[in-house]
Design an enzyme around this catalytic site. Structure first.
Site, PDB file in Angstrom:
ATOM      1  N   CYS A   1       0.825  -1.222   0.000  1.00  0.00           N
ATOM      2  CA  CYS A   1       0.000   0.000   0.000  1.00  0.00           C
ATOM      3  C   CYS A   1       0.853   1.264   0.000  1.00  0.00           C
ATOM      4  CB  CYS A   1      -0.928  -0.009   1.201  1.00  0.00           C
ATOM      5  SG  CYS A   1      -1.862  -1.530   1.352  1.00  0.00           S
TER       6      CYS A   1
ATOM      7  N   HIS B   1      -3.121   6.709   3.568  1.00  0.00           N
ATOM      8  CA  HIS B   1      -3.591   5.491   2.902  1.00  0.00           C
ATOM      9  C   HIS B   1      -4.928   5.091   3.543  1.00  0.00           C
ATOM     10  CE1 HIS B   1      -4.127   1.507   1.572  1.00  0.00           C
ATOM     11  NE2 HIS B   1      -3.712   0.936   2.688  1.00  0.00           N
TER      12      HIS B   1
ATOM     13  N   ASN C   1     -10.218  -0.671   0.955  1.00  0.00           N
ATOM     14  CA  ASN C   1      -8.770  -0.477   0.848  1.00  0.00           C
ATOM     15  C   ASN C   1      -8.335  -0.862  -0.574  1.00  0.00           C
ATOM     16  OD1 ASN C   1      -5.987  -0.764   0.963  1.00  0.00           O
ATOM     17  ND2 ASN C   1      -5.968  -1.795   2.943  1.00  0.00           N
TER      18      ASN C   1
HETATM   19  O1  UT7 Z   1      -3.509  -1.690   3.793  1.00  0.00           O
HETATM   20  C1  UT7 Z   1      -2.754  -2.082   4.857  1.00  0.00           C
HETATM   21  C2  UT7 Z   1      -3.198  -3.208   5.554  1.00  0.00           C
HETATM   22  N1  UT7 Z   1      -4.392  -3.396   6.251  1.00  0.00           N
HETATM   23  C3  UT7 Z   1      -4.808  -2.718   7.330  1.00  0.00           C
HETATM   24  O2  UT7 Z   1      -4.432  -1.641   7.617  1.00  0.00           O
HETATM   25  C4  UT7 Z   1      -5.779  -3.407   8.215  1.00  0.00           C
HETATM   26  C5  UT7 Z   1      -5.383  -3.278   9.664  1.00  0.00           C
HETATM   27  N2  UT7 Z   1      -6.282  -3.997  10.557  1.00  0.00           N
HETATM   28  C6  UT7 Z   1      -7.569  -3.653  10.697  1.00  0.00           C
HETATM   29  O3  UT7 Z   1      -8.074  -2.735  10.084  1.00  0.00           O
HETATM   30  C7  UT7 Z   1      -8.379  -4.397  11.738  1.00  0.00           C
HETATM   31  O4  UT7 Z   1      -7.525  -5.156  12.528  1.00  0.00           O
HETATM   32  C8  UT7 Z   1      -9.467  -5.305  11.118  1.00  0.00           C
HETATM   33  C9  UT7 Z   1     -10.555  -4.463  10.492  1.00  0.00           C
HETATM   34  C10 UT7 Z   1      -8.868  -6.233  10.085  1.00  0.00           C
HETATM   35  C11 UT7 Z   1     -10.095  -6.163  12.218  1.00  0.00           C
HETATM   36  O5  UT7 Z   1     -10.665  -5.335  13.213  1.00  0.00           O
HETATM   37  P1  UT7 Z   1     -10.430  -5.634  14.756  1.00  0.00           P
HETATM   38  O6  UT7 Z   1     -11.230  -4.675  15.519  1.00  0.00           O
HETATM   39  O7  UT7 Z   1      -8.946  -5.668  14.966  1.00  0.00           O
HETATM   40  O8  UT7 Z   1     -11.084  -7.060  14.915  1.00  0.00           O
HETATM   41  P2  UT7 Z   1     -10.388  -8.409  15.428  1.00  0.00           P
HETATM   42  O9  UT7 Z   1      -9.503  -8.964  14.374  1.00  0.00           O
HETATM   43  O10 UT7 Z   1      -9.833  -8.152  16.798  1.00  0.00           O
HETATM   44  O11 UT7 Z   1     -11.659  -9.329  15.575  1.00  0.00           O
HETATM   45  C12 UT7 Z   1     -12.700  -9.036  16.498  1.00  0.00           C
HETATM   46  C13 UT7 Z   1     -13.822 -10.035  16.308  1.00  0.00           C
HETATM   47  C14 UT7 Z   1     -13.352 -11.471  16.284  1.00  0.00           C
HETATM   48  O12 UT7 Z   1     -14.363 -12.243  16.935  1.00  0.00           O
HETATM   49  P3  UT7 Z   1     -14.176 -12.707  18.464  1.00  0.00           P
HETATM   50  O13 UT7 Z   1     -12.909 -13.506  18.466  1.00  0.00           O
HETATM   51  O14 UT7 Z   1     -14.067 -11.427  19.249  1.00  0.00           O
HETATM   52  O15 UT7 Z   1     -15.422 -13.484  18.720  1.00  0.00           O
HETATM   53  C15 UT7 Z   1     -13.348 -11.833  14.830  1.00  0.00           C
HETATM   54  O16 UT7 Z   1     -13.543 -13.213  14.586  1.00  0.00           O
HETATM   55  O17 UT7 Z   1     -14.458  -9.802  15.039  1.00  0.00           O
HETATM   56  C16 UT7 Z   1     -14.516 -11.032  14.320  1.00  0.00           C
HETATM   57  N3  UT7 Z   1     -14.446 -10.720  12.917  1.00  0.00           N
HETATM   58  C17 UT7 Z   1     -15.526 -10.487  12.160  1.00  0.00           C
HETATM   59  N4  UT7 Z   1     -16.839 -10.495  12.442  1.00  0.00           N
HETATM   60  C18 UT7 Z   1     -17.699 -10.193  11.445  1.00  0.00           C
HETATM   61  C19 UT7 Z   1     -13.328 -10.569  12.140  1.00  0.00           C
HETATM   62  N5  UT7 Z   1     -13.682 -10.235  10.896  1.00  0.00           N
HETATM   63  C20 UT7 Z   1     -15.038 -10.192  10.875  1.00  0.00           C
HETATM   64  C21 UT7 Z   1     -15.983  -9.873   9.877  1.00  0.00           C
HETATM   65  N6  UT7 Z   1     -17.299  -9.891  10.215  1.00  0.00           N
HETATM   66  N7  UT7 Z   1     -15.631  -9.562   8.630  1.00  0.00           N
END
Ligand code: UT7
Length: 313
Positions: free
Chosen positions: A113, A240, A270
């Site tokens: 990115c 970004h 993204n």
């Molecule tokens: O371009 C450069 C690269 N990318 C980025 O900059 C992305 C950086 N990371 C992020 O933006 C965030 O970490 C995410 C959006 C990917 C994830 O958000 P988060 O608040 O960090 O969520 P998490 O990974 O801590 O997951 C929280 C919960 C989990 O469930 P439990 O374990 O709490 O029950 C996940 O399984 O959300 C769940 N989860 C979802 N639920 C519904 C993860 N993805 C999804 C989804 N829909 N798509």
């Protein structure tokens, strides 16, 4: 030091809009989770259009905006992590389709990115030894074809699109850039070469989130210091567009005014290397980039790479 001026921008976004509700039919997710965790409402997916199709369309628009013809282009660069082939580069196909002169180098940059920001510095270097005045720099991605709909933590985040800029060297437009890399291959990337096993994105979301919210404020600070500018000298910060919460955290940490941060992740998701040039083209279209306007662009991504650049309009 000779700087660079962006004299034209363009973007090409595939027509097909995929809403969060539509993504929810493909994987176990829902609109509310995506909106609240990322700010994304929809993204666009290519329907058979290649990376070269998107990149060429964006480049054509940027050249039209700049009022230049192909024979004035001395460098053609595409930043991407979703090229149509490992070789030849997407940039060579843009070169052919736009009938650029033979003595114009064309290459792709793979810096995730951060690709467009790396590209600004590479393009400047090429221009310094070019016989012709303009460089074409494109960020272009067809990420939909490397999404894994069994991995809900990544497949909801990304979209396709291309953004392009025409650059020229200028003594009256100072250019400052800060680029970096941590040398990581575990946190974020895309597996496998085309033609082998299916390619797919992998990401440790929470680690990348942490990396972003730590790195971006430092990168803004380093870029301002190198440019000998203060935050008040900057009209717009163009981050970004990965996640609205990352940008909100950067605003909280830096105490920079929110209204100076451009945001469009809700419309496109993204788009990796394309996100910053798409944002710049939207800003140009809205009349936000007047002569003298200073933008500080900042990106982060696979590698782990990061970069900041002050571009004056
Ligand atoms: O371009 C450069 C690269 N990318 C980025 O900059 C992305 C950086 N990371 C992020 O933006 C965030 O970490 C995410 C959006 C990917 C994830 O958000 P988060 O608040 O960090 O969520 P998490 O990974 O801590 O997951 C929280 C919960 C989990 O469930 P439990 O374990 O709490 O029950 C996940 O399984 O959300 C769940 N989860 C979802 N639920 C519904 C993860 N993805 C999804 C989804 N829909 N798509």
């Amino acid at each position: 030091m000779t700087g660079i001026q962006i004299v034209g921008t363009g973007r090409y976004i595939p027509q097909k809009i995929v809403t969060n509700d539509e993504i929810s039919k493909l994987t176990d997710t829902n609109d509310e989770w995506i909106r609240t965790r990322t700010g994304i409402c929809q993204r666009h997916f290519s329907e058979g259009e290649t990376n070269a199709d998107l990149a060429t369309a964006a480049a054509e628009k940027a050249m039209k905006a700049a009022g230049i013809s192909p024979d004035q282009v001395g460098t053609c660069i595409v930043a991407t992590f979703t090229p149509d082939h490992i070789s030849p580069a997407v940039a060579t196909q843009v070169h052919r389709r736009l009938s650029l002169p033979e003595h114009t180098p064309a290459l792709d940059i793979s810096a995730g990115c951060t690709g467009f920001l790396y590209g600004l510095t590479v393009a400047r270097g090429f221009l310094l030894q070019s016989e012709r005045p303009y460089a074409l720099l494109v960020g272009s991605e067809v990420i939909s074809r490397v999404l894994d709909f069994n991995d809900r933590s990544t497949c909801v985040l990304f979209g396709d699109g291309a953004g392009a800029a025409v650059l020229k060297l200028s003594d009256s437009h100072p250019f400052t850039s800060v680029l970096g890399c941590k040398g990581d291959d575990q946190m974020l990337g895309c597996t496998n070469a085309p033609g082998t096993e299916r390619q797919r994105i992998f990401m440790n979301g929470s680690e990348v989130f942490r990396f972003a919210v730590e790195t971006v404020p430092h990168c803004i600070d380093d870029t301002l210091k190198k440019a000998e500018l203060s935050p008040e000298d900057i009209d717009f910060f163009v981050c970004h567009q990965a996640n609205q919460r990352i940008i909100a955290s950067v605003i909280r940490k830096t105490h920079l005014p929110e209204h100076k941060f451009y945001l469009n992740v809700h419309n496109y998701g993204n788009t990796s290397a394309a996100s910053i040039p798409i944002a710049l083209d939207e800003m140009a279209e809205k009349g936000l980039l007047k002569p003298g306007t200073r933008t500080l662009c900042v990106g982060f991504g696979a590698g782990l790479t990061w970069g900041g650049a002050v571009v004056e309009w």
